[in-house]
Design a protein around this motif. Structure first.
Motif, PDB file in Angstrom:
ATOM      1  N   LYS A 142      11.896   1.957  -0.211  1.00  0.00           N
ATOM      2  CA  LYS A 142      13.274   1.981   0.885  1.00  0.00           C
ATOM      3  C   LYS A 142      13.313   3.183   1.600  1.00  0.00           C
ATOM      4  N   LEU A 143      13.231   4.382   0.966  1.00  0.00           N
ATOM      5  CA  LEU A 143      13.637   5.584   1.649  1.00  0.00           C
ATOM      6  C   LEU A 143      12.710   5.759   3.076  1.00  0.00           C
TER       7      LEU A 143
ATOM      8  N   SER B  29      14.037   3.472   5.708  1.00  0.00           N
ATOM      9  CA  SER B  29      15.224   4.149   6.290  1.00  0.00           C
ATOM     10  C   SER B  29      14.738   5.213   7.238  1.00  0.00           C
TER      11      SER B  29
ATOM     12  N   ARG C 246      10.747  -2.393   7.841  1.00  0.00           N
ATOM     13  CA  ARG C 246      11.464  -3.050   6.586  1.00  0.00           C
ATOM     14  C   ARG C 246      10.631  -2.435   5.462  1.00  0.00           C
TER      15      ARG C 246
ATOM     16  N   ASP D 222       9.884  -4.263   2.681  1.00  0.00           N
ATOM     17  CA  ASP D 222       8.979  -5.096   2.260  1.00  0.00           C
ATOM     18  C   ASP D 222       7.813  -5.220   3.083  1.00  0.00           C
ATOM     19  N   LYS D 223       7.738  -4.768   4.285  1.00  0.00           N
ATOM     20  CA  LYS D 223       6.500  -4.720   5.107  1.00  0.00           C
ATOM     21  C   LYS D 223       5.474  -3.380   4.936  1.00  0.00           C
TER      22      LYS D 223
ATOM     23  N   TYR E  80       0.627  -1.192   6.721  1.00  0.00           N
ATOM     24  CA  TYR E  80       1.644  -2.255   6.723  1.00  0.00           C
ATOM     25  C   TYR E  80       1.163  -3.625   6.206  1.00  0.00           C
ATOM     26  N   ASN E  81       2.056  -4.628   5.912  1.00  0.00           N
ATOM     27  CA  ASN E  81       1.729  -5.791   5.167  1.00  0.00           C
ATOM     28  C   ASN E  81       1.577  -6.699   6.604  1.00  0.00           C
TER      29      ASN E  81
ATOM     30  N   ILE F 222       0.957  -8.981  12.306  1.00  0.00           N
ATOM     31  CA  ILE F 222      -0.023  -8.824  11.066  1.00  0.00           C
ATOM     32  C   ILE F 222       0.067 -10.122  10.396  1.00  0.00           C
TER      33      ILE F 222
ATOM     34  N   LYS G 100      -3.007 -12.664   9.221  1.00  0.00           N
ATOM     35  CA  LYS G 100      -2.973 -13.331   7.809  1.00  0.00           C
ATOM     36  C   LYS G 100      -3.214 -14.677   7.990  1.00  0.00           C
TER      37      LYS G 100
ATOM     38  N   ARG H  53      -0.349 -10.116   0.559  1.00  0.00           N
ATOM     39  CA  ARG H  53       0.478 -11.018   1.396  1.00  0.00           C
ATOM     40  C   ARG H  53      -0.143 -12.207   1.892  1.00  0.00           C
TER      41      ARG H  53
ATOM     42  N   TYR I 193      16.062 -12.850   9.791  1.00  0.00           N
ATOM     43  CA  TYR I 193      14.828 -12.454   8.939  1.00  0.00           C
ATOM     44  C   TYR I 193      14.729 -13.515   8.190  1.00  0.00           C
TER      45      TYR I 193
ATOM     46  N   ASP J 293       9.618 -14.069   6.294  1.00  0.00           N
ATOM     47  CA  ASP J 293       8.762 -13.051   6.880  1.00  0.00           C
ATOM     48  C   ASP J 293       8.488 -13.259   8.326  1.00  0.00           C
TER      49      ASP J 293
ATOM     50  N   ILE K 142      21.644   9.073   2.112  1.00  0.00           N
ATOM     51  CA  ILE K 142      20.901   7.972   2.293  1.00  0.00           C
ATOM     52  C   ILE K 142      20.415   7.386   0.971  1.00  0.00           C
TER      53      ILE K 142
ATOM     54  N   LEU L 155      21.591   3.494  -0.303  1.00  0.00           N
ATOM     55  CA  LEU L 155      20.332   2.570  -0.803  1.00  0.00           C
ATOM     56  C   LEU L 155      20.553   2.272  -2.233  1.00  0.00           C
TER      57      LEU L 155
ATOM     58  N   LEU M 178      20.374   4.525  -4.701  1.00  0.00           N
ATOM     59  CA  LEU M 178      19.628   5.065  -5.630  1.00  0.00           C
ATOM     60  C   LEU M 178      20.337   6.432  -6.169  1.00  0.00           C
TER      61      LEU M 178
END
Lengths: 73, 376
Positions: A29-30, A33, A38, A40-41, A72-73, B24, B28, B65, B156, B159, B365, B369, B371
């Motif tokens: 996540k950091l 940012s 993203r 999750d990518k 990257y995914n 990407i 896949k 993925r 989004y 994916d 930041i 988020l 944290l």
């Protein structure tokens, strides 16, 4: 507080400050940012070992100044 | 060959339709066995058969993925580009819910804005359950109307980055669409009245009044959408919003007034103020400046982030804090600055007021988020 460097070898090199007990998911996540992708990518690897989201940096023995690979995914 | 788009297909949004899915994920899909075996040489008719065999929706899952069969079929549809009638048939069919979701997804990717709203909104009434594959490989329960809501409001899903469409009220004001009529209209009216009496009504009342002036439908739609979207999140957002404000020292009008009055009454505070004002002035000013920057940045970010909150709420918040704190301070003299500084010291335990600006920024930041702050 440790600082890790993530490099994707395509021009994106990111330094992120984080705690040792942050999980990889938090680190993603950091990074997200900072880079704008993203979370999750993002895939964080260390030489074919893909780091899983729920494990902390401390358990992966990631220390201050260590370089991780950014894919990257 | 197998992966090339039909040469007779037209380009969507200025590009090869398959490019709607990013590189990407596209690679896949091409490497996936379901794509290679089952999706080879599909036509519109045989595609329907494959779609009827679907039993879950989802994006990519697992460590490497892997795409779901849903995504492969979406890709296939982008490749062969069925006619609009066929897609509408997919959506209208009632028996197979996954075919419906597939059609809806394809329309969301390729259709024009008014069509999207026109065909997807009736699907809000479909409450059937669907199986959704989560990114870690497990199945999650979802409903058709939840999926449609996600398609219409977020950008989004599964994916795939959904193309931007105009907001509904834009289309309404252009006259391309009618005002939205929900099946649950009567139920909502009752709920509205009930909620108004319950809630801490300041901002809700303003929203409601504005509705009356504006004339009902668009604002009511907005309110309804706001309600629908944030019914689940409302309490969380609202509380978080209130605490967030207070933490940042912005506070609400009431708190600041109360502090100001309290401070003005106590003489020794004012004396201390005057002594401190000398050497602490610079640090104060720097912090004020930083606070203001932070506030502006957050306001910008807030504005873009808050989709589920009603717009009138934002407007009210902006109107309240539109006068900069310096000007407010200049009007009332020294006490507001003092009280803000005190509040700042007391309530920032997430490290965002650290002396080192880099660490403060990092902590900010992290706080946004969710944290914990950095351990130094």
């Amino acid at each position: 507080m440790i600082e890790v460097v993530l490099n994707d070898r395509l021009g994106k090199k990111v330094r992120v400050k984080c705690n040792e007990d942050d999980t990889i998911g938090d680190l993603k996540k950091l990074v997200a940012s900072q880079t704008g992708t993203r979370p999750d990518k993002i895939r964080i690897q260390k030489w074919y070992i893909i780091n899983k989201d729920h494990i902390t940096l401390k358990d992966y023995e990631i220390h201050d100044g260590m370089g991780l690979e950014l894919y990257y995914n | 060959m197998a992966n090339r788009t039909d040469p007779a297909a037209k380009s969507i949004r200025g590009t090869n339709p398959q490019n709607l899915i990013e590189k990407i994920v596209r690679s896949k899909i091409y490497q996936n066995t379901y794509w290679k075996e089952q999706c080879f040489g599909l036509t519109a008719e045989t595609l329907v058969d494959k779609a009827m065999e679907l039993d879950h929706i989802g994006g990519t899952y697992g460590g490497n993925r892997k795409p779901t069969s849903f995504m492969c079929l979406v890709m296939k549809m982008l490749q062969i580009q069925p006619e609009k009638d066929i897609v509408v048939e997919f959506i209208k069919n009632d028996d197979y819910k996954y075919v419906r979701v597939l059609g809806a997804f394809y329309l969301r990717l390729t259709g024009i804005d008014s069509d999207i709203y026109r065909y997807l909104e009736p699907l809000y009434n479909d409450y059937r359950k669907v199986r959704r594959k989560s990114p870690d490989g497990n199945f999650i329960l979802a409903h058709v109307d939840e999926v449609i809501d996600e398609l219409l409001t977020t950008d989004y899903s599964c994916d795939i980055a959904l193309p931007r469409i105009k907001k509904r009220w834009t289309l309404e004001s252009l006259g391309a669409l009618d005002a939205r009529k929900s099946v649950l209209e009567d139920d909502f009216e009752e709920e509205e009245e009930k909620d108004e009496n319950e809630q801490d009504g300041l901002e809700e009342e303003v929203a409601h009044e504005k509705d009356y002036y504006r004339g009902r439908s668009p604002a009511r739609d907005r309110e309804r959408d706001y309600r629908r979207d944030s019914q689940r999140h409302r309490d969380r957002d609202y509380d978080r919003d209130r605490d967030y404000d207070r933490e940042r020292g912005r506070g609400r009008e009431r708190d600041r007034d109360r502090d100001r009055d309290r401070d003005r009454d106590r003489d020794h505070y004012r004396l201390r103020e005057e002594k401190e004002y000398g050497y602490e002035r610079d640090r104060d000013r720097e912090r004020e400046g930083r606070e203001r920057d932070r506030r502006d940045r957050e306001r910008g970010r807030r504005r873009s982030r808050s989709r589920s909150r009603s717009r009138s709420r934002d407007r009210k918040r902006r109107a309240r804090s539109s006068m900069s704190p310096r000007m407010r301070g200049a009007e009332d003299g020294k006490p507001p600055e003092e009280s803000k500084k005190k509040k700042g010291k007391k309530e920032k335990d997430d490290g965002t007021d650290h002396l080192d600006p880099e660490i403060a920024e990092a902590n900010r930041i992290r706080a946004s988020l969710g944290l914990k702050p950095l351990k130094l």
